[in-house]
Enzyme design. Sequence first.
Site, PDB file in Angstrom:
ATOM      1  N   ASP A 527       1.261  68.440  58.815  1.00 10.87           N
ATOM      2  CA  ASP A 527       1.972  67.879  59.965  1.00 10.87           C
ATOM      3  C   ASP A 527       1.051  67.867  61.188  1.00 10.87           C
ATOM      4  O   ASP A 527       0.333  68.835  61.448  1.00 10.87           O
ATOM      5  CB  ASP A 527       3.218  68.734  60.246  1.00 10.87           C
ATOM      6  N   HIS A 530      -3.938  65.641  63.393  1.00  5.61           N
ATOM      7  CA  HIS A 530      -4.913  65.306  64.438  1.00  5.61           C
ATOM      8  C   HIS A 530      -4.945  66.350  65.550  1.00  5.61           C
ATOM      9  O   HIS A 530      -5.901  66.409  66.304  1.00  5.61           O
ATOM     10  CB  HIS A 530      -4.605  63.931  65.035  1.00  5.61           C
ATOM     11  N   ASP A 649      10.013  59.513  60.433  1.00  2.76           N
ATOM     12  CA  ASP A 649      10.106  59.666  61.897  1.00  2.76           C
ATOM     13  C   ASP A 649       9.855  58.349  62.631  1.00  2.76           C
ATOM     14  O   ASP A 649       9.440  58.341  63.776  1.00  2.76           O
ATOM     15  CB  ASP A 649       9.140  60.757  62.383  1.00  2.76           C
TER      16      ASP A 649
END
Length: 1508
Positions: A527, A530, A649
Amino acid sequence: MRLPPAYTPYVLRVSLDAGTPASRNGVFKTNFPLDGGRFERDRFAERKLPTDFSSPIQVNLPISHAGAFVYWVEYDGDTPGSRVKGREGYFNIDPILRVKARTPIVSEGAIVVDGSAVKSDYVNLPLDGLSVLTLVSKWMGPTSGWNEYFAETSARGYNMIHWTPLQERGESDSPYSIRNQLVYEPSMFPDKHLGKDGGKTKLEDILKVAREEYGLLSLTDVVLNHTANDSPWLLEHPEAGYSPSNTPHLTPALELDTALLEFSATLESRGLPTVVTSEKDITQILEGFENYLKELNIWQYYVFDVKRERSDVKEALEKQDVLAWDGVDIANKTVVELAEILRSSGRIEGHRKLEKRFGTHVPGPTAAGFVKAAFVNLQDSDALADAWIRVVDVLNVPLYEEWNEDTKAALVQIGNRVKYTRLEEHGPKLGPITKANPIAEPYFTRLKDTEPEIYSVANNGWIWNADPLANFALWPSKAYLRREVIVWSDCVKLRYGDGPSSNPWLWEYITKYVTDLAATFDGFRIDNCHSTPLHVGVTLLDAARAANPNLYVCAELFTGSEEMDTIFVSRLGINSLIREAGNAWDPKELSRLLYRHGLGKPIGSMDSACMTSKDELPPPTGKGPTRDCIVIPHNGSVPHALFYDLTHDNESYLHKRSAEDALSTGALITFSFSAIGSVKGFDDLYPKLLHLVMEKRKYEVTHIGENSGIARAKRILNALHTEFALNGYEEGHVHQENDYIVLHRVQPQTQKGYLLVAHCAFQKGSKDRGFITPIKLRSTKAKFLYGAHIDFSSYEDTADQTTLRGMAGKLVEMPQVVVPQGMDAEGPYAEIVVPEYFPPGTIMLFETHLQGLDSSLDQFCSSGAEEAFGDLDLVNLNVVLFRAEGEERDATGGEIGTYNVPGIGNLVYSGFEGWMHPLRHIMRYNDLGHPLCGHLREGAWAFDYVHSRLFKQVEVFPNLAKPAKWLKERFDRVKESVPPFLRPKYFAIIISEAYKAARRAAIEQSSNFVVTGHDFTHNLALCSVQMYGEVKSASLDPGKPTPSVAAGLPHFATGWARCWGRDVFISLRGLFLTTGNFAAAKAHILAFASVLKHGLIPNLLDSGRTPRYNSRDSPWWMLQNIQDYALSAPDGLSILGESVKRRFPADDTWVPWDDPHAFAYSSTIAEVIQEIVQRHASGISFREYNAGPNLDMQMKDEGFNIDIHVDWTTGLILGGNRYNCGTWMDKMGESEKAGNKGLPGTPRDGAPVEITGLLKSTLRWLSELSAKGKIPFKGVEAEINGKKRLVTYKEWSDLVQSSFEKCYYVPTDPSEDVKYNVNSQLVNRRGIYKDVYGTPAEREWADYQFRSNFPIAMTVAPELFDEHHALGALKLADQILRGPLGMKTLDPADYQYRPYYDNANDGTDTAVAKGWNYHQGPEWGWPLGYFLRAYLYFDTRVGAGKEDPTVTLHHLHRILLKPREHIQKDPWAGLPELTNKDGELCRDSCNTQAWSASTLLDFLEEVHKFGA
């Protein structure tokens, strides 16, 4: 590099070209456990690399398990003792995923009703076969009911469930806000009893059922960046978060955040709106907060405390506690200058750190020393203190500005957030502002009411366009102060520090969390990857893989850059990056995403057929037998995709495009040759994005029945997707036309395929069929399998207060579509026509099968080439492999030229090398969009050209019949049986096999030096085949065609321009003697010896018909080559007794070649040699035959006068005049406008250094032969001081020896000039050898020009040189004259230096007009080889290589890297005649030049002998 799973162990071979810097005590390092044992990130195995200049270096890594590894090469640097680390490379080995096998979904041309049923046995599932469904456990109810979801997921064709985090949720109830990482969410379990292990065993039992009964693997989210704001362990370990106590620059950000909370509670009392209904309300609130903020005096965190500064400096001055200033002189500088100097000196404590109020400070003693050094006229402590404050005031100005700017930025961000959360239509509409529901989300979680600096920890979030490698919680980031973080107020950001020692408890705790998950699940989804610090991800994933070596790792990664994506993928060993089709804004962009992430290989790919090769694998221990192996080149990898139609999402397609597009895009994703993913809500047609935090309702289970949305279609398509991967349907084609996308998947061995037609629905409301051209499938049968669209009665949300449901969409399945067969000029085809009713969102699925393809065709096309091409000699191979346009036209009477490919133009060669240049790229990268592939698909013209050009030349070259027949048989069979789209593949197979066979035939006819050499040696040796061929207009015999050497291509290919005396004999040693083609060498020696005239051989042979004698150096090059031949050819010395018929009478009278007086008498080669040296000793003086414009329209009359004589005081041969140019630097001026017409650019009249070297070499050799009685001559007759006498070869040689250094060397020390023939006033560079000796006085400066000719003399006559002087001059040449592909022809410091050659320049600048600067700076290729040979000789005697010759060899081989790269990549497969400055392309140069390749072969042969 992404590598396949090690179902069967294989070897990864790392290869390095011979002669690269890696051979300088090179070591290959990797953390791959080469020597066995467990993987450890920081434990590196080493393999010492051999010091080998002739063979590529290979390191074999035995791959037997999954993992992510790094490797690099280290080697000695240029400075003694230094080491160079090469760039790191990474290889990620896919995990082995075992999943239950399933029954086929298609059988006998129809969908199987109960297909895709789970079987009992397991199969290895490639990553491209993954079909992942995301489920949110909080919407599934207790685990007792999960089997229903497993059954539904399995029935829809999925084979992996992606679980959002299943751990105990925090107070927000978001799955991603994990309260306790080691405990599963209690509400999942019916009895809420977890057991001692926090529910781990219970969950594993549930996942086992999913895997064994329903064929479902499990993938879990792993949350590494944050924890829930109510995680109980935060109170015990507040150091796990970022707080002012451990991250001091967050102090003002916390004050600002606290102020925002307090202000939110007082809006009503301040008369400000608490409910936001307009932008005016927001402005009022912000203005009120700005005033409130001013009371906090946040500026104090930025600036100096002026009072304290004055007090401290005055106290230090009065106590004489002064630290003397030791920086730059600052006396009498302005206060602005002083402020800048101090700011950059690093002596301001706390500058811009924001850690405490008035934390910016200069200690009193430091400030005192500074002002005393600056204000030298002040003595009084008060005056100095005042002066200091003036400096401080200047320092404070930008700090106040910074505070002001940061405050404005924070207010703008707060305003934007209020607007989104309370005003915008798509925002959450949060309602009235209170302390509990403040103006903006809190940036800090307050764990306790006391000790806020310890127990106030920063919340996590994200920032637009942030650098993913930068941690926005750390200084110097001011993201929390400027309110740039889009914060998750339910998540506390975790502080890992630099490594486990920075925060031991946190690292231990999260490592346990990660390893437990790895043991339970088949895969991780990282999750917010980055935002995960790289070192954190690397360490934790290493621990996870130790627990589960076959862990599949995917990640969502929003770095904004493919380069940054690759860094994360490489370092973390990510197997797949999540990509989403929903990000496409139109069908064209969707087709691009499908091509990029899901194509696999294009249909008709040729890499497997053309790029693999057979080899032998040595035993890993060095003992035992070798094993046969297949070698597959690896091109590096783009990150593998887990390609979602929609992620959990993101907004629904109803919101983004249209509800109807769910089916068309969902279907297209299943046809991607990648891992794919979806969410239950996408298949069930949920109308909008579900809020992970707010949503409390439960999914409805619909299986594939009524109200299941597109599930029935997904069942078929998902099952097919898995079968694609398991059965190797790796080739694909994507076609987009208007709103249609067609995706075809094909199994390359069987040519069975499936084709999907999808009508995209990016716009709402349309039912229009749109337009797509009928789809023609050549030589293919197509059968309809399935078609459908969704019919919506309503787009309303049908969910109720307890249950989540999709919209009222019905999957309407299409009746059978008949695919008609047709026939046209190109053969049979199937034609798919879209039905009249085919509204947006509709799909059709077809099964396809290529008809009539011969299963043995691949084998047939690739067999027999060795036999077909094995009997060809080198002249035949010149026809087969090369032949430039001019040569082919000449040889075929103008009938055939090089092939023209539309979109590219003419290939550079008619032979295979012409085709191989584009094909190498096409084959390696499967670039079927290349113009050549398009041309091959359009027609078979190229097929016919390849064999017909050979058949047409069989009369002259009978041996070509066999290869022509081999080619025709294969091309004819391909034309008969292969549809157009596969033509490029089979053309590539045939051409590449033929090329390899022909190339091998050429190499096998070469010397041992070539046969055992590396690719660079082979490529250079092939230049001898490239340059040596037979054309009609140029020959070594005026009466019949013979093979001859071309000086260069394309300009010197035919006619009088092909064969140059000088070029032949500079090239002969390398192209013929080193490669073992002694017959060709001998033929050229005899041919040129026969046309000797005036003691010279022709500059231009012109087949011996009208040779021209204007080159002073050519005879000496020939004599050097006769010497080289005698020393290297078998029975080479016998050439001296060979007899040649003389083209001209003994009195040098000009006669036509067919005149009775031509070829009327004979001489032996020994007599020819003697004639040359005797004529020079006697002096040569003549006027060229046919002098005048008909012979040379550029030359002035005086230029036709040829004069050469020996200066018997030095033994040197001098010649030439201002108006001719008798050496290789032979550019004659052509511009009347610029005034250089008839004037040579470089006359070099006098004794050019290379002629002196060649003279000395010849005299030395003749002296040796004479002494051994091998020739009947002792020396030459010469008139010296008025007396004729015999001068022996040795006497003449000794005279040159004694004169050389004195005449040519320019000493480094001017005081030594008196020892040499040096005009000190003309010297502009010392430590060099003159280019010429004896230039007439008015141009004596030309002697002193530093050029690249002296290494030639060093190579052929090294005894002439003082070894230390020689090496010094060579080092200067290395530094000053050497370019990437050749040697500069003039010192860049010379005022005549002009490095850009343009023969078309018609300007008025004399120096460059009409290319007058041909030899005044441009970088020529052939002198490089002589430089390398000379450097090798002298450096190994008196230089760095004396003790260790490999030092020299490393240096010189490094120089060869650019030529090696050029010959590999250039379409001409050779080295250019010259380049402009620094290797820049010169458009007037020959693209490949005989002598450029030749002299490098000379050098490599020297190295070969050196090694032996």
